[in-house]
Write a protein that holds these residues in place. Structure first.
Motif, PDB file in Angstrom:
ATOM      1  N   UNK A 274      43.359  42.846  21.877  1.00 38.94           N
ATOM      2  CA  UNK A 274      41.969  43.574  22.478  1.00 38.94           C
ATOM      3  C   UNK A 274      41.225  42.736  23.565  1.00 38.94           C
ATOM      4  N   UNK A 275      41.108  41.593  23.251  1.00 38.01           N
ATOM      5  CA  UNK A 275      40.182  40.758  23.972  1.00 38.01           C
ATOM      6  C   UNK A 275      40.914  40.575  25.417  1.00 38.01           C
ATOM      7  N   UNK A 276      42.124  40.451  25.599  1.00 31.66           N
ATOM      8  CA  UNK A 276      42.652  40.335  26.772  1.00 31.66           C
ATOM      9  C   UNK A 276      42.569  41.640  27.570  1.00 31.66           C
ATOM     10  N   UNK A 277      42.722  42.767  26.843  1.00 31.58           N
ATOM     11  CA  UNK A 277      42.542  43.863  27.656  1.00 31.58           C
ATOM     12  C   UNK A 277      41.039  44.120  28.131  1.00 31.58           C
ATOM     13  N   UNK A 278      40.203  43.374  27.318  1.00 29.56           N
ATOM     14  CA  UNK A 278      38.619  43.404  27.935  1.00 29.56           C
ATOM     15  C   UNK A 278      38.564  42.544  29.040  1.00 29.56           C
ATOM     16  N   UNK A 279      39.486  41.458  29.286  1.00 28.83           N
ATOM     17  CA  UNK A 279      39.265  40.697  30.419  1.00 28.83           C
ATOM     18  C   UNK A 279      40.017  41.159  31.363  1.00 28.83           C
ATOM     19  N   UNK A 280      40.970  42.251  31.418  1.00 28.98           N
ATOM     20  CA  UNK A 280      41.585  42.974  32.249  1.00 28.98           C
ATOM     21  C   UNK A 280      41.148  44.481  32.474  1.00 28.98           C
ATOM     22  N   UNK A 281      39.808  44.538  32.079  1.00 27.74           N
ATOM     23  CA  UNK A 281      39.340  45.939  31.925  1.00 27.74           C
ATOM     24  C   UNK A 281      39.286  46.450  33.356  1.00 27.74           C
ATOM     25  N   UNK A 282      39.275  45.951  34.406  1.00 25.60           N
ATOM     26  CA  UNK A 282      39.200  46.293  35.752  1.00 25.60           C
ATOM     27  C   UNK A 282      40.415  47.372  35.872  1.00 25.60           C
ATOM     28  N   UNK A 283      41.541  47.342  35.103  1.00 27.66           N
ATOM     29  CA  UNK A 283      42.472  48.004  35.486  1.00 27.66           C
ATOM     30  C   UNK A 283      42.557  49.359  34.641  1.00 27.66           C
TER      31      UNK A 283
ATOM     32  N   UNK B 110      43.341  52.218  27.226  1.00 22.75           N
ATOM     33  CA  UNK B 110      43.577  51.486  25.912  1.00 22.75           C
ATOM     34  C   UNK B 110      42.482  51.222  25.191  1.00 22.75           C
ATOM     35  N   UNK B 111      41.418  50.666  25.915  1.00 19.41           N
ATOM     36  CA  UNK B 111      40.254  50.407  25.192  1.00 19.41           C
ATOM     37  C   UNK B 111      39.603  51.611  24.645  1.00 19.41           C
TER      38      UNK B 111
END
Length: 324
Positions: free
Chosen positions: A50-59, A65-66
């Motif tokens: 989930x944190x990696x998704x936050x770091x890639x939240x621009x996609x 998914x978030x």
């Protein structure tokens, strides 16, 4: 680090993170040991993902998914996505599971920085839908088994067992799930020539039901038990998998699941039973029906089974009404 557990809950553990572990070139916010721990691996990997998704939240994919994660019950008790994203990995970390809900907390200088909760639901924890989970199971069952089958009868210290009154037997009893008919109770006899060791009961000519139960709950049988298993798939489809009982036991144990067994029918020739592998940390169970011919236990046994995998625990009790 010591992890203690009790029924339906895991007592909180607090870990001081003394180093930063890289994941895909990024800092880990969960202690590395927990990511491999059977009790907390699902939750730990979920948090890292989930944190990696936050770091890639621009996609767009990450943003979708978030949003899905929050719709499925992830919420902050303190902090927000920005605070979670900015964690350094050297904070004090704690996690507990109580009544199907995880609570995690990161502290700095003794003060909470981020506190969040989320349900122990396998689809949420693995970011997977039912079809993906079923494909995962089929791939795991068909994959190469790393373990090696042992012909040595399992032995255990008598001090770890409970003596059955007015009988020669000892048992290792982990209780039952949902109904007393579905239990984890392994039967042992004193080992010859030893005062403090017991061996698994394997005399199926005299104790067929007890021995079958022992085989299902330990994965050990004097002779191989070959399972032809139909794994149910979404949309009334199924996939057939050929696997030995000891291989199945090893693979399901490796993901942190615990077996329970109950006899449904016995006509003197064939045992039909319910075989459930429970995984409370992941919020799921694998549910199987198994038919084992007693006459074949003296040699290589061919048995049939049907599996429904990754059944969410909040959907599980309805499956047991008839069995109860």
């Amino acid at each position: 680090m010591t992890v203690r557990s009790k029924t339906l809950s895991f007592i909180i553990i607090i870990v001081a993170v003394f180093s930063i572990y890289p994941i895909w070139g990024r800092q880990s916010i969960v202690p590395e040991g927990l990511q491999e721990d059977k009790e907390f691996a699902f939750a730990s990997r979920f948090l890292e993902h989930y944190r990696n998704l936050l770091l890639d939240a621009g996609s767009e994919t990450a943003a979708d998914t978030i949003r899905m994660v929050k719709e499925q019950g992830f919420r902050y008790l303190k902090g927000n996505d920005a605070a979670l994203r900015s964690l350094k990995g050297d904070e004090e970390f704690s996690i507990d599971l109580n009544d199907g809900v995880y609570r995690t907390e990161w502290r700095r200088d003794g003060k909470p920085v981020v506190v969040c909760s989320f349900p122990s639901r396998v689809d949420l924890l693995t970011f997977s839908n039912k079809i993906q989970l079923e494909d995962r199971m089929i791939g795991m069952l068909k994959g190469k088994h790393a373990g090696k089958r042992s012909d040595k009868i399992p032995a255990i210290s008598t001090s770890r067992l409970k003596k059955v009154e007015f009988s020669p037997f000892y048992v290792r009893d982990l209780g039952y799930y949902i109904t007393p008919r579905l239990s984890h109770q392994v039967v042992y006899l004193p080992a010859e020539g030893s005062k403090d060791q017991c061996e698994l009961l394997t005399d199926h000519s005299v104790y067929p039901l007890e021995c079958v139960s022992n085989y299902m709950l330990t994965g050990f049988s004097p002779n191989p038990i070959d399972l032809s298993m139909d794994v149910s798939r979404y949309g009334y489809d199924k996939a057939n998998v050929s696997i030995t009982l000891d291989e199945l036991y090893g693979k399901l144990s490796a993901e942190g699941s615990v077996p329970y067994w109950g006899v449904d029918e016995y006509d003197g020739k064939t045992v039909k039973g319910l075989y459930v592998w429970l995984n409370k940390p992941g919020g799921f169970a694998h549910v199987m029906t198994v038919n084992i011919p007693i006459s074949g236990l003296s040699s290589s046994v061919k048995a049939n089974a049907k599996m429904n995998c990754y059944v969410r625990l909040d959907n599980l009790k309805n499956l047991f009404e008839e069995f109860k």
